[in-house]
Design a protein around this motif. Structure first.
Motif, short mmCIF file in Angstrom:
data_model
loop_
_atom_site.label_atom_id
_atom_site.label_comp_id
_atom_site.label_asym_id
_atom_site.label_seq_id
_atom_site.Cartn_x
_atom_site.Cartn_y
_atom_site.Cartn_z
N VAL A 34 21.54 -1.98 -22.76
CA VAL A 34 20.12 -1.61 -22.90
C VAL A 34 19.96 -0.57 -24.00
CG1 VAL A 34 18.05 -0.76 -21.74
CG2 VAL A 34 19.77 -1.99 -20.41
N ASN A 56 22.91 -10.92 -21.64
CA ASN A 56 23.46 -9.59 -21.32
C ASN A 56 22.88 -8.45 -22.14
OD1 ASN A 56 24.92 -10.01 -19.09
ND2 ASN A 56 26.94 -9.96 -20.08
N GLN A 57 21.67 -8.63 -22.63
CA GLN A 57 21.00 -7.56 -23.37
C GLN A 57 19.58 -7.41 -22.83
OE1 GLN A 57 21.00 -7.37 -27.51
NE2 GLN A 57 23.01 -8.27 -27.81
N SER A 58 19.03 -6.21 -22.98
CA SER A 58 17.63 -6.03 -22.57
C SER A 58 16.72 -6.66 -23.62
CB SER A 58 17.32 -4.53 -22.46
OG SER A 58 17.58 -3.89 -23.68
N THR A 117 15.87 -9.47 -19.52
CA THR A 117 17.25 -9.54 -20.01
C THR A 117 17.53 -10.95 -20.51
OG1 THR A 117 18.23 -10.23 -17.91
CG2 THR A 117 18.01 -7.87 -18.26
N ASN A 155 21.28 -4.34 -12.27
CA ASN A 155 22.40 -4.57 -13.19
C ASN A 155 23.28 -3.33 -13.33
OD1 ASN A 155 21.37 -7.14 -14.80
ND2 ASN A 155 19.64 -5.73 -14.63
N LEU A 208 25.28 -5.05 -18.65
CA LEU A 208 24.07 -5.27 -19.44
C LEU A 208 23.96 -4.16 -20.50
CD1 LEU A 208 21.27 -6.85 -19.60
CD2 LEU A 208 20.36 -4.95 -18.25
N PHE A 221 16.03 -1.23 -14.79
CA PHE A 221 17.17 -2.08 -15.16
C PHE A 221 18.36 -1.85 -14.23
CE2 PHE A 221 15.15 -2.34 -19.46
CZ PHE A 221 15.17 -3.72 -19.60
#
Ligand code: DC
Length: 237
Positions: A51, A93-95, A90, A141, A49, A137
């Motif tokens: 962030v 695959n990104q915050s 999320t 993840n 992920l 997070f």
């Protein structure tokens, strides 16, 4: 303390440690050092992920400036945060961040946000709230998180710490190329001299001078280092 209570504490501690077991790759560095592009590409390559912790400080700054509140008025800033719903999630695959249900993303590099974000990030209570969210997070993840204090404060125990730097001239040129009005020199000054969690190079961080490297080059160096440290990466990386 009764045995039952002691067991409960031990169990809680074990559960907490278990929740912290996800792998964190910390990438810190000054404004426009290229760490966002690097962190994003690295996360994509290894399936972690991504962030962007700076985006969280920027989101709060957008909220505050949008409401006409001074970024240096900590009392009013915290009062506003008290009555605002701040959702971290999320996607792809990104915050992601929602403020009272609104995605602030299109406003995160507005000139007013650039000009005020360091003041907002200097408020200890704002940092406490956001660091808490950043740590959450890692409960669910494996992640690559970029920022200023990720290796030094947010995840001091991770063995995977990187500090991406570039000369002031190169950083100013990168921002200009992006067509963004940014007060890099002033932000650097506030970010490195603030009392709470200033930008520092964590003692055990691997420093990468990126002025004359491509994003690919920096990501390659990080991956090489992660392998040396024994981190299992997806086949083919
Ligand atoms: O990475 P960035 O330039 O988007 O960050 C914006 C501001 O947020 C930066 O000037 C300082 C602050 N910040 C911080 O204090 N701590 C972090 N972990 C990330 C950003």
């Amino acid at each position: 303390m009764p045995i039952g209570a002691r067991n409960a504490v031990a169990l809680f501690r074990a559960a907490w440690i278990h929740r912290q077991m996800h792998t964190v790759i910390a990438i810190d560095g000054p404004a426009a050092s290229g760490k966002s592009s690097v962190a994003r590409m690295l996360a994509k390559k290894i399936g972690f992920l991504y962030v962007n912790s700076g985006a969280m400080y920027r989101a709060v700054t957008w909220l505050v400036t949008n409401r006409g509140i001074s970024a240096t008025d900590a009392g009013r800033v915290l009062g506003l945060l008290d009555v605002t719903k701040f959702e971290c999630g999320t996607a792809n695959n990104q915050s992601t961040i929602l403020i009272d249900g609104v995605d602030p993303e299109p406003h995160l590099t507005d000139a007013a946000v650039n000009a005020n974000v360091s003041a907002i990030a200097s408020i200890p209570e704002v940092r406490r709230i956001l660091v808490d969210r950043q740590r959450q997070f890692a409960e669910t993840n494996d992640l690559v998180m970029e920022g200023r204090d990720i290796g030094s404060v947010v995840f001091p125990d991770t063995p995977y710490k990187f500090y991406v730097d570039a000369s002031p001239e190169v950083r100013a040129a990168r921002r200009a190329k992006q067509g963004l009005a940014d007060t890099i020199a002033e932000r650097d000054k506030v970010d490195t001299t603030r009392r709470t969690s200033p930008l520092v190079i964590a003692e055990d961080a691997h420093v990468i001078e990126s002025s004359y490297l491509t994003i690919d080059g920096v990501v390659g160096e990080i991956i090489g280092r992660l392998k040396l440290k024994g981190l299992a990466l997806p086949e083919g990386v």
